[in-house]
Motif scaffolding. Sequence first.
Motif, PDB file in Angstrom:
ATOM      1  N   VAL A  29      50.565  45.307  41.964  1.00  0.00           N
ATOM      2  CA  VAL A  29      49.645  45.155  43.087  1.00  0.00           C
ATOM      3  C   VAL A  29      49.684  43.674  43.432  1.00  0.00           C
ATOM      4  O   VAL A  29      49.189  42.844  42.668  1.00  0.00           O
ATOM      5  CB  VAL A  29      48.215  45.578  42.683  1.00  0.00           C
ATOM      6  CG1 VAL A  29      47.250  45.393  43.843  1.00  0.00           C
ATOM      7  CG2 VAL A  29      48.197  47.025  42.200  1.00  0.00           C
TER       8      VAL A  29
ATOM      9  N   ASN B 147      44.354  50.957  48.408  1.00  0.00           N
ATOM     10  CA  ASN B 147      43.453  50.776  47.267  1.00  0.00           C
ATOM     11  C   ASN B 147      42.041  50.386  47.675  1.00  0.00           C
ATOM     12  O   ASN B 147      41.143  50.367  46.840  1.00  0.00           O
ATOM     13  CB  ASN B 147      44.010  49.710  46.314  1.00  0.00           C
ATOM     14  CG  ASN B 147      45.178  50.220  45.493  1.00  0.00           C
ATOM     15  OD1 ASN B 147      45.407  51.423  45.417  1.00  0.00           O
ATOM     16  ND2 ASN B 147      45.919  49.307  44.891  1.00  0.00           N
TER      17      ASN B 147
ATOM     18  N   HIS C 266      39.099  55.908  45.201  1.00  0.00           N
ATOM     19  CA  HIS C 266      40.107  56.892  44.800  1.00  0.00           C
ATOM     20  C   HIS C 266      40.206  57.002  43.280  1.00  0.00           C
ATOM     21  O   HIS C 266      39.662  56.170  42.552  1.00  0.00           O
ATOM     22  CB  HIS C 266      41.480  56.506  45.365  1.00  0.00           C
ATOM     23  CG  HIS C 266      42.034  55.234  44.783  1.00  0.00           C
ATOM     24  ND1 HIS C 266      41.608  53.985  45.184  1.00  0.00           N
ATOM     25  CD2 HIS C 266      42.964  55.020  43.830  1.00  0.00           C
ATOM     26  CE1 HIS C 266      42.257  53.062  44.501  1.00  0.00           C
ATOM     27  NE2 HIS C 266      43.088  53.659  43.657  1.00  0.00           N
TER      28      HIS C 266
ATOM     29  N   ASP D  12      43.506  57.444  40.554  1.00  0.00           N
ATOM     30  CA  ASP D  12      44.948  57.227  40.635  1.00  0.00           C
ATOM     31  C   ASP D  12      45.730  58.536  40.515  1.00  0.00           C
ATOM     32  O   ASP D  12      45.449  59.372  39.646  1.00  0.00           O
ATOM     33  CB  ASP D  12      45.399  56.255  39.539  1.00  0.00           C
ATOM     34  CG  ASP D  12      44.906  54.847  39.819  1.00  0.00           C
ATOM     35  OD1 ASP D  12      44.708  54.518  41.002  1.00  0.00           O
ATOM     36  OD2 ASP D  12      44.708  54.085  38.845  1.00  0.00           O
TER      37      ASP D  12
ATOM     38  N   LEU E  28      44.997  47.883  34.218  1.00  0.00           N
ATOM     39  CA  LEU E  28      45.371  46.908  35.247  1.00  0.00           C
ATOM     40  C   LEU E  28      45.188  45.501  34.665  1.00  0.00           C
ATOM     41  O   LEU E  28      44.125  45.179  34.134  1.00  0.00           O
ATOM     42  CB  LEU E  28      44.481  47.125  36.472  1.00  0.00           C
ATOM     43  CG  LEU E  28      44.844  46.418  37.771  1.00  0.00           C
ATOM     44  CD1 LEU E  28      46.243  46.793  38.259  1.00  0.00           C
ATOM     45  CD2 LEU E  28      43.810  46.765  38.859  1.00  0.00           C
TER      46      LEU E  28
ATOM     47  N   GLU F 157      37.497  41.709  44.075  1.00  0.00           N
ATOM     48  CA  GLU F 157      36.969  42.406  42.893  1.00  0.00           C
ATOM     49  C   GLU F 157      37.478  43.851  42.872  1.00  0.00           C
ATOM     50  O   GLU F 157      37.954  44.367  43.880  1.00  0.00           O
ATOM     51  CB  GLU F 157      35.420  42.438  42.936  1.00  0.00           C
ATOM     52  CG  GLU F 157      34.748  41.075  42.960  1.00  0.00           C
ATOM     53  CD  GLU F 157      34.528  40.559  44.379  1.00  0.00           C
ATOM     54  OE1 GLU F 157      35.092  41.147  45.335  1.00  0.00           O
ATOM     55  OE2 GLU F 157      33.791  39.565  44.523  1.00  0.00           O
ATOM     56  N   THR F 158      37.339  44.502  41.737  1.00  0.00           N
ATOM     57  CA  THR F 158      37.601  45.939  41.656  1.00  0.00           C
ATOM     58  C   THR F 158      36.293  46.626  41.284  1.00  0.00           C
ATOM     59  O   THR F 158      35.601  46.179  40.364  1.00  0.00           O
ATOM     60  CB  THR F 158      38.690  46.259  40.619  1.00  0.00           C
ATOM     61  OG1 THR F 158      39.849  45.472  40.908  1.00  0.00           O
ATOM     62  CG2 THR F 158      39.084  47.730  40.671  1.00  0.00           C
TER      63      THR F 158
ATOM     64  N   TRP G 252      40.536  52.021  32.791  1.00  0.00           N
ATOM     65  CA  TRP G 252      39.577  53.021  33.252  1.00  0.00           C
ATOM     66  C   TRP G 252      40.147  54.416  33.078  1.00  0.00           C
ATOM     67  O   TRP G 252      41.352  54.621  33.070  1.00  0.00           O
ATOM     68  CB  TRP G 252      39.151  52.768  34.693  1.00  0.00           C
ATOM     69  CG  TRP G 252      40.221  52.888  35.743  1.00  0.00           C
ATOM     70  CD1 TRP G 252      40.582  54.026  36.401  1.00  0.00           C
ATOM     71  CD2 TRP G 252      41.037  51.830  36.275  1.00  0.00           C
ATOM     72  NE1 TRP G 252      41.576  53.737  37.308  1.00  0.00           N
ATOM     73  CE2 TRP G 252      41.872  52.399  37.249  1.00  0.00           C
ATOM     74  CE3 TRP G 252      41.146  50.463  36.018  1.00  0.00           C
ATOM     75  CZ2 TRP G 252      42.809  51.652  37.968  1.00  0.00           C
ATOM     76  CZ3 TRP G 252      42.081  49.718  36.727  1.00  0.00           C
ATOM     77  CH2 TRP G 252      42.891  50.307  37.691  1.00  0.00           C
TER      78      TRP G 252
ATOM     79  N   HIS H 136      37.629  54.269  41.813  1.00  0.00           N
ATOM     80  CA  HIS H 136      37.655  52.820  41.934  1.00  0.00           C
ATOM     81  C   HIS H 136      38.200  52.422  43.298  1.00  0.00           C
ATOM     82  O   HIS H 136      38.795  53.238  44.013  1.00  0.00           O
ATOM     83  CB  HIS H 136      38.501  52.196  40.812  1.00  0.00           C
ATOM     84  CG  HIS H 136      39.936  52.621  40.827  1.00  0.00           C
ATOM     85  ND1 HIS H 136      40.365  53.822  40.323  1.00  0.00           N
ATOM     86  CD2 HIS H 136      41.057  52.011  41.307  1.00  0.00           C
ATOM     87  CE1 HIS H 136      41.668  53.932  40.472  1.00  0.00           C
ATOM     88  NE2 HIS H 136      42.120  52.842  41.085  1.00  0.00           N
TER      89      HIS H 136
ATOM     90  N   SER I 109      39.497  48.486  45.508  1.00  0.00           N
ATOM     91  CA  SER I 109      39.564  47.026  45.510  1.00  0.00           C
ATOM     92  C   SER I 109      38.734  46.492  46.659  1.00  0.00           C
ATOM     93  O   SER I 109      38.488  47.199  47.641  1.00  0.00           O
ATOM     94  CB  SER I 109      41.013  46.557  45.641  1.00  0.00           C
ATOM     95  OG  SER I 109      41.560  47.028  46.857  1.00  0.00           O
TER      96      SER I 109
ATOM     97  N   ARG J  54      47.017  37.180  44.779  1.00  0.00           N
ATOM     98  CA  ARG J  54      46.439  38.199  43.892  1.00  0.00           C
ATOM     99  C   ARG J  54      47.579  39.057  43.367  1.00  0.00           C
ATOM    100  O   ARG J  54      48.252  39.745  44.131  1.00  0.00           O
ATOM    101  CB  ARG J  54      45.439  39.054  44.649  1.00  0.00           C
ATOM    102  CG  ARG J  54      44.661  40.050  43.781  1.00  0.00           C
ATOM    103  CD  ARG J  54      43.604  40.738  44.639  1.00  0.00           C
ATOM    104  NE  ARG J  54      42.627  41.488  43.873  1.00  0.00           N
ATOM    105  CZ  ARG J  54      42.741  42.789  43.604  1.00  0.00           C
ATOM    106  NH1 ARG J  54      43.792  43.464  44.007  1.00  0.00           N
ATOM    107  NH2 ARG J  54      41.795  43.412  42.920  1.00  0.00           N
TER     108      ARG J  54
ATOM    109  N   LEU K 173      48.415  41.731  40.273  1.00  0.00           N
ATOM    110  CA  LEU K 173      47.983  42.544  39.152  1.00  0.00           C
ATOM    111  C   LEU K 173      49.113  43.499  38.802  1.00  0.00           C
ATOM    112  O   LEU K 173      50.002  43.744  39.620  1.00  0.00           O
ATOM    113  CB  LEU K 173      46.724  43.342  39.511  1.00  0.00           C
ATOM    114  CG  LEU K 173      45.545  42.587  40.132  1.00  0.00           C
ATOM    115  CD1 LEU K 173      44.480  43.561  40.602  1.00  0.00           C
ATOM    116  CD2 LEU K 173      44.936  41.610  39.151  1.00  0.00           C
TER     117      LEU K 173
ATOM    118  N   ARG L  69      49.936  47.325  36.816  1.00  0.00           N
ATOM    119  CA  ARG L  69      49.278  48.532  36.300  1.00  0.00           C
ATOM    120  C   ARG L  69      50.233  49.428  35.538  1.00  0.00           C
ATOM    121  O   ARG L  69      51.394  49.582  35.926  1.00  0.00           O
ATOM    122  CB  ARG L  69      48.686  49.326  37.462  1.00  0.00           C
ATOM    123  CG  ARG L  69      47.656  50.354  37.037  1.00  0.00           C
ATOM    124  CD  ARG L  69      47.234  51.200  38.219  1.00  0.00           C
ATOM    125  NE  ARG L  69      47.986  52.437  38.240  1.00  0.00           N
ATOM    126  CZ  ARG L  69      48.092  53.232  39.306  1.00  0.00           C
ATOM    127  NH1 ARG L  69      47.515  52.910  40.436  1.00  0.00           N
ATOM    128  NH2 ARG L  69      48.780  54.345  39.217  1.00  0.00           N
TER     129      ARG L  69
END
Length: 303
Positions: free
Chosen positions: A84, A107, A111, A113, A126, A137-138, A253, A260, A262, A272, A274, A276
């Motif tokens: 991500v 995202n 949703h 995953d 993640l 933030e998430t 998670w 979740h 973003s 940013r 990330l 996963r």
Amino acid sequence: MPSLSELTPAFAARVDGLDAANASEADVAFIREAMIDHCVVVLPDQVLDGDQQARFAGLFGELDSYSKMSGEYARGMRKDLLQVSNLGEDGKPVGPNDRRRLLDMGNRFWHTDASFKHVPAHLSMLYGITVTREGGETQFADMRAAWDNLDDDRKELVEGLAAEHSSTTARRFLGFNDFHEENPAVTDRVTHDLVRTLPETGRKTLYLSSHADHIVGMPVPAGRLLLAELTEHATRPGNVFTHTWQQGDLVIWDNRCTMHRSCRYRADRETRELRRASTIAPEFAAMDAAQVTVPAWKIEAAA
Ligand code: OGA
Ligand code: MN
């Protein structure tokens, strides 16, 4: 010994004193146990390359694979990792119309995953490589509490219903209609129960996602309104934990009992990145849509 502290009452937790790159069997057992009650667990201060992250995730189950995903989104990662990121090959933020932003934009909707897959995701992990100073933030919603807090008549209505999920649903909403990469992972439609029972606790959970397109056996408008109503109910502020990223955070998670999304950030000014990895949830495999029958009263009562 790892130690656990709650971040929100009866939901997200933080685990200190655990090195994911060198996790012992006892560490894995500790996290497994923590996931059962908390559904979201933050491990701060981790140092993980892609291989180490995939290895750690693999200790919890078979990894989901993104091999069918078009090269456009794979971004040169291993088939069992997803990146991500708002950066292009030149290391600069990609523009707002760049198709590579699609995954990240999707995202932003609540949703779970891979709910568009026959076997969806169980644990997602993640990892924060480069994090934003502001925004980005998430957020996580507790879908066990979402079920528990439904009115009894809504519980009766929703139980036994199923939704058809597709990876194109959220993308179409964003205005992307040209799925020229016609491959099965992009175009499959699968049916998942709206109410699930978690095998570890027997607790019920609402299984919702931005990938849920409509309710099987119900007129599309009524089904979509019901999905929107349930999503709004599930994501009320009191039911949500917001994670503000620090570099080195590994956030885990359980997709079977959370949603979740973003949060917005200035993708033109900030970086940013990330990474996963997810395990799969065979016990939540799709069902046969032909088996779903919806009583007439539910169609009347839904919207
Ligand atoms: C994901 C995801 C949210 C975020 O990687 O599955 O939804 O905050 N990420 O980037
Ligand atoms: Mn996600």
